[in-house]
Every structure is written in structure tokens, then in C-alpha cells.
Design an enzyme around this catalytic site. Structure first.
Site, PDB file in Angstrom:
ATOM      1  CB  VAL A 293      -0.905  -0.146   1.255  1.00 24.35           C
ATOM      2  CG1 VAL A 293      -1.852   1.234   1.340  1.00 24.35           C
ATOM      3  CG2 VAL A 293      -1.791  -1.063   1.120  1.00 24.35           C
ATOM      4  CB  ALA A 294       2.208   3.521   1.658  1.00 24.29           C
ATOM      5  CD  GLU A 321       4.595   4.923   4.648  1.00 20.33           C
ATOM      6  OE1 GLU A 321       5.742   4.488   4.676  1.00 20.33           O
ATOM      7  OE2 GLU A 321       3.739   4.073   4.881  1.00 20.33           O
ATOM      8  CD  GLU A 343       6.841  -0.774   9.791  1.00 22.49           C
ATOM      9  OE1 GLU A 343       5.945   0.252   9.926  1.00 22.49           O
ATOM     10  OE2 GLU A 343       7.326  -0.944   8.811  1.00 22.49           O
TER      11      GLU A 343
END
Length: 633
Positions: A293-294, A321, A343
Site C-alpha cells: 500500500v505504501a 510514512e 513499525e
């Protein structure tokens, strides 16, 4: 783990040097601990007609261990090495001599090989830099995604992009493919007419006549954060340090959806965590074939264009991000066994940004939505599944990309939130995070670095032995299976989550009352509220567990049930619009199923089935297996 704070090439800023550290990374075949990688340069030519990248790489290295006789790099069977040479100083002031070096390729795992280069004694001088040049060609390895025109948004010109996370970039260029090693890099890229090239670096020069783009990354980054995209791309500025890149047909939409928000989010993040060090924060929207997705590539976030359908998911994804600019890119997990250090911290930082920008209620709603998905996955996997550990232990040969999961993000977030609760003041914890970034900027760390620095920053907590608090021991957080040991208070989101739960309860009654249900105005609900309602409704429904499972691929589900023929028919009708890597994966699923009839579908077996070449992970909506639950890398 046998090391701490691996030097990222910035001297004292980066912690201890590799000469004093010994790291075992089972996902890398390289001998990265024997050298300091000072810089590397890529000189590439992109050939869209044959889908091939040719060129060379120059690595500037310094030996840091005595007696080293070879340089071992990570590579991949899809990458063909043509030659390796090295320059050594000539005798008595004579010109440098170019030596051709011998090398061999050896198998390592199903996701890579090793390139073993023999180094002559004239090259190996302790703490003296030398340069190795590798000439090579690479085609369609796991990192490189060639899209024919029909797979792009505009369907007029082809496009190519790379995706390095976690261990894919060894098929893009030979490297120390481990997050423990960081270096600066530069690149020269030659392309045909009409093609624009972008990289996760600053553009330093461009020759329109020669179609040559040059890039430079002045700060050390790990190999997986080197990224390239080339195609029919145009841009529009959306802030003083940000622009949007996209195919012409979606550029206006992308700009309108982002507006001036990116600079606002950057300013909030800087107020919380310190200066944004990467200069530019640009975004490139890629076709729906983008496998995740990114991705938080420095200077240039890659993001899937289909996310433009949801303003809220777009907001969360971009902010996540942005958070990686501090947590993940500036300070990186040293091994993939501790991905939560990037993360989990980035997820916490993302939610601090959204709290400052949009308030507690919005952030709590999004967090409830994610934690619901975490517990859903926990029910599917079981409380004792080792993938739920924050410190995952990889066996040799296991692809780190295959073990990406919600625990990396949400259990990691809960642990970071617990640390902030121990402080008793969220702003004090913000100060700690700013100091943590300042201390370890451009280096790679392990959990012990974070926790030691935390206890040193708050000596009163160390004195009260919070690390050994019964039931909430730091060691148990890191190495215990199961759900988070505790979760943050999300009651501030009740105004948004309460109506969702109320409607879900009404819907789940034995005799639902349509008149009461009709009083709910779902058109006023946010996307997160709507999807949270649907997820909770499915959790309570009598549907078979296999159908409800949000992490089983759709084709496997269909082929395992009564819809086998339907799965084949859907594949026939859509295969031309699928990326070849995905097409091969679906061929494998169908081939293994009795639904696949080789006598009637010979065209599907033009190449042997292969394993997926891209990371897979739950997406933000918790329903499709993609990479990043927060829709990031």
C-alpha cells in the site's frame, strides 16, 4: 543479539563501529561485519523493450577486520554478474592499476544467493578504503516490477518501479542486504525519451538531451530503502518541500486530496520529534499493481493510487510514512527480527501526530479499528503462536517478508504506549523520543538500546525496577507470545466508537428492529466507523471461519470450497490486467487445485509457478493480505 547501536557511517553520531560489533543476520549471506561500506554508486540503463536493467555498481569499502580475503555480498539468481574489478594504487606514484577479480555465485536461500569475491593482498590494507566495481544485468527479480502500459493508470506508457523491503533489493544490485548496514549512495540512470526517473534521494542533475538523471543521498540508509521508479510521471508542488508525482490522468485528483496538508503534518511531526532531516518529502502515486500500500522510501514515499478512494486511509497512510522519517529511516531496526522498533514506534508517532492534528477521538477510533484487527488475527493464530512475539526468531532460510504481521505494528505500538504511560506525562515521553532520535540518528539499533536509553533518561523508573514489574516485564513484552500485555485507554473515542457498537448490538439481536436501526445515519459516519461496523458484524455472524478469515487469499479460499470453477473463470477474465508476479502466484494456486485443468488452459503454464516475490501483510482495512497494516513499510 551480540551487538548494540551499529554505526551508520556518521562517526560518533552513529554509535559504535562495526569493528567492535558482531551481528548475526540469518537473512543475509554477506560478511558485512568485515567491512565498513562508506558509499556506493549505481550507473544504470533502463531498457523497457526487453525489461532489463544493465550497468555497474561501485562500492567504496574499508576493511575493519584483519585477515579478510573475500568480500561476500547478497545477490539473486535473476541478477547476472558480468565482471568484478578493483583499482589498486600503482607502485612509486605510478597510475592506479585495475585488477580483474575472481568471483563465484553460491546458493543461499530461495530469496537470494551470495556473491563471493576474492580480494588480493594488494587490496586489503587495514582501515584503508578501496573500490570494487561490479558490472551486471538484472531483469525481473523480486525487487523490480515492470508494468506494461495496460497495467498503469493511464494505460499509455510502461512503467517500472522497485520495492526493496525486506530483502528484495539484492535482486536490484549486489549489496549488504541487512538493515544493520547503512551508507550514502549516488546514482546515474539513463532512460528512453518520455520517461521520468525518481529515486529515494535528491536529484542532483538532469540532462534532457541525453535522458540522464543523477541522484545523491547524502545521509546513510540501509539497502532496502534504495528505490527507483521510472515512467510517464508529472508533478505538482503541494508545499515548500513537497510535491506529488503521478501519471497525468490522476495527478489532479492526488493534489486535490492532499491539498496543503502534508506541510502541516510535517510541522506537527517536527514539533514532536525534532527536525525532519531528509530535505524533501515527495510522494509518488503508483498504479494499483503496486504490491503493497505504501513504502517509506526516504525523500519519496511510494503509495498505491487506489488509496485515493478514501480520504481517511490516505491521511493515515501518509502520516505513517512521515513518521518513518524519524522511526525506521533515521533510526532503524538492526535486524528483521525486531521490525517493531521501526513499525511499532512509527505507529505510535503516527498517532501522536493525528492526535495533535485531529484530536483524541479520531486517533482513538483508528486505534480501536486496528486493535480489533489484531485480536481477530490472534483468534485465528492462537495465543501461543510465536509470530506474535515482538522479538521474532527467524530460522535460516525463512524470508523475513513472510513474517510481517499486525503484531509488529499494534503490539509494538502497545508496548511503546506502555512506556509512555510509565512516564506519567506524554510530553515527557515526547522529549525522550526526541533525545532517542538525536542519540541514534543514522544508526541501527536493537531493543536493548531503546530500553537502556529509556531507563537512563528516566532514572527514577530504573530505580523503581519498572522493567521487572510483575506481569508487565520488558522481557515478557518482547519474548512472550499472545496479545499485548496491556492496551492504552481509548475511552476518548467513545463518541465515535459508541454508535458503531450500538448499531452492531442492534443488528445482532435475534429479532432486529428495523425502525430503530433506520434511525442511524450511516452517511454521516467516517470510513473508519463504517469499516469497524462491518468488521464487528462479520465477527458476530454465523459465516464459516474460513470465509471470515481476513488473511486468507481470496483465490485460495475459492479453490478450497465450492467456487473452484468461478475462481478459474475470474482468472481467465482478469489475467491480462495482473502483474506477471501476481499472475504466476495465482497460477500456482490454481495449478495446485483440482479446479485447474491443464488440458483446457495451456496458456496459463507458459512459465513454471513461483512463490510470491513481494511481501504480504494485512492492510489497513484488515481484509486483504498486503504489506503494511498501517498501509506503510
Amino acid at each position: 543479539h551480540l551487538y548494540s547501536a551499529v554505526d551508520g557511517g556518521r562517526g560518533a553520531e552513529g554509535g559504535r563501529s562495526l569493528a567492535h560489533c558482531r551481528l548475526v543476520d540469518v537473512a543475509s549471506a554477506s560478511n558485512f561485519h568485515s567491512f565498513k561500506l562508506r558509499h556506493f554508486h549505481l550507473d544504470l540503463h533502463l531498457n523497457f523493450a526487453v525489461k532489463r536493467i544493465t550497468g555497474w555498481q561501485v562500492l567504496e569499502l574499508t576493511p575493519v577486520q584483519p585477515g579478510v580475503q573475500s568480500l561476500i555480498l547478497d545477490t539473486h539468481p535473476s541478477l547476472l554478474v558480468h565482471s568484478v574489478d578493483c583499482k589498486v594504487p600503482g607502485a612509486s606514484g605510478a597510475p592506479d592499476v585495475v585488477l580483474s577479480l575472481t568471483y563465484r555465485i553460491e546458493p543461499f536461500t530461495d530469496y537470494g544467493s551470495s556473491l563471493n569475491i576474492s580480494l588480493p593482498a594488494a587490496v586489503i590494507r587495514p582501515h584503508r578504503a578501496f573500490r570494487v566495481t561490479i558490472r551486471y544485468t538484472t531483469t525481473d527479480g523480486p525487487a523490480i516490477w515492470w508494468l506494461d502500459a495496460e497495467l498503469t493508470c493511464g494505460q499509455t506508457r510502461p512503467l517500472v518501479f522497485t520495492q526493496g523491503h525486506s530483502v528484495c533489493n539484492r535482486s536490484f544490485f549486489p549489496c549488504f542486504d541487512t538493515p544493520a548496514v547503512k551508507s550514502t549512495y549516488s546514482a546515474t540512470v539513463r532512460v528512453p525519451e518520455g520517461v521520468t526517473v525518481l529515486m529515494s534521494a535528491s536529484r542532483s542533475a538532469y540532462s534532457k538531451q541525453d535522458r540522464v538523471f543523477q541522484f545523491s543521498m547524502e545521509y546513510p540508509v540501509p539497502a532496502y530503502l534504495v528505490a527507483l521508479v521510472a515512467g510517464d510521471l508529472q508533478h505538482a508542488d503541494i508545499g515548500p518541500r513537497s510535491r506529488v508525482w503521478a501519471e497525468p490522468c490522476i495527478l489532479t485528483c492526488a493534489v486535490s486530496k492532499l491539498g496543503g496538508n502534508v506541510e502541516r503534518w510535517l510541522n506537527v511531526a517536527e514539533g514532536l520529534f525534532g527536525p525532519y532531516v531528509w530535505g524533501r518529502y515527495d510522494i509518488v502515486f503508483l498504479p494499483p499493481s503496486f504490491p503493497i500500500v505504501a513504502m517509506e522510501n526516504p525523500c519519496l514515499t511510494f503509495i498505491i493510487s487506489s488509496i485515493l478512494e478514501s480520504q481517511e486511509f490516505l491521511l493515515i497512510d501518509v502520516i505513517h510514512e512521515i513518521a518513518h522519517g524519524w522511526f525506521g529511516n533515521a533510526v532503524t531496526n538492526a535486524t528483521w527480527e525486531e521490525m517493531w522498533l521501526s513499525e511499532g514506534l512509527a505507529t505510535y508517532a503516527q498517532r501522536r501526530i493525528t492526535t495533535e492534528a485531529y484530536g483524541d477521538a479520531f486517533t482513538c477510533l483508528e486505534t480501536v479499528f486496528r486493535l480489533d484487527a489484531l485480536h481477530r488475527q490472534m483468534r485465528l493464530l492462537g495465543d501461543n503462536n510465536p509470530v506474535s512475539k515482538l522479538q521474532a526468531k527467524f530460522e535460516p532460510g525463512v524470508n523475513p517478508s513472510s513474517l510481517m504481521n499486525l503484531f509488529t505494528y499494534e503490539k509494538g505500538f502497545c508496548f511503546v504506549s506502555y512506556l509512555s504511560q510509565l512516564c506519567g506525562d506524554i510530553e515527557r515521553f515526547d522529549s525522550f523520543l526526541r533525545a532517542y532520535i538525536e542519540k541514534f540518528r543514522f544508526s541501527s539499533v536493537i531493543a536493548q538500546d531503546l530500553l537502556d536509553f529509556f531507563l537512563g533518561f528516566f532514572p527514577e523508573l530504573k530505580e523503581s525496577c519498572v522493567a521487572q514489574r510483575e506481569g508487565l516485564e520488558f522481557e515478557r513484552w518482547l519474548n512472550g507470545c499472545g496479545p499485548p500485555l496491556c492496551e492504552p485507554d481509548l475511552s476518548a473515542g467513545k463518541a465515535l466508537t459508541g454508535p458503531v457498537q450500538h448499531l452492531c448490538d442492534l443488528w445482532g439481536m435475534d429479532a432486529p428492529e428495523p425502525q430503530v436501526i433506520s434511525t442511524f445515519d450511516l452517511s454521516s459516519w467516517s470510513t473508519f466507523q463504517t469499516v469497524l461496523f462491518l468488521d464487528r458484524l462479520l465477527d458476530r455472524s454465523p459465516l464459516p471461519q474460513g470465509i471470515k478469515n481476513p488473511f486468507l487469499p481470496l483465490y485460495e479460499d475459492l479453490c478450497g470450497g465450492v467456487m473452484k470453477c468461478f475462481a478459474v473463470e475470474v482468472f481467465y477474465q482478469t489475467q491480462a490486467r495482473l502483474h506477471p508476479n501476481l499472475r504466476r502466484t495465482l497460477q500456482q494456486i490454481l495449478f495446485q487445485s483440482s479446479a485447474f485443468n491443464t488440458s483446457t488452459a495451456p496458456s496459463l503454464l507458459t512459465s513454471p509457478p513461483s512463490a510470491p516475490s513481494s511481501p504480504t501483510d494485512p492492510t489497513a482495512n484488515g481484509t486483504i493480505a498486503l504489506r503494511d497494516v498501517n498501509v506503510s513499510a
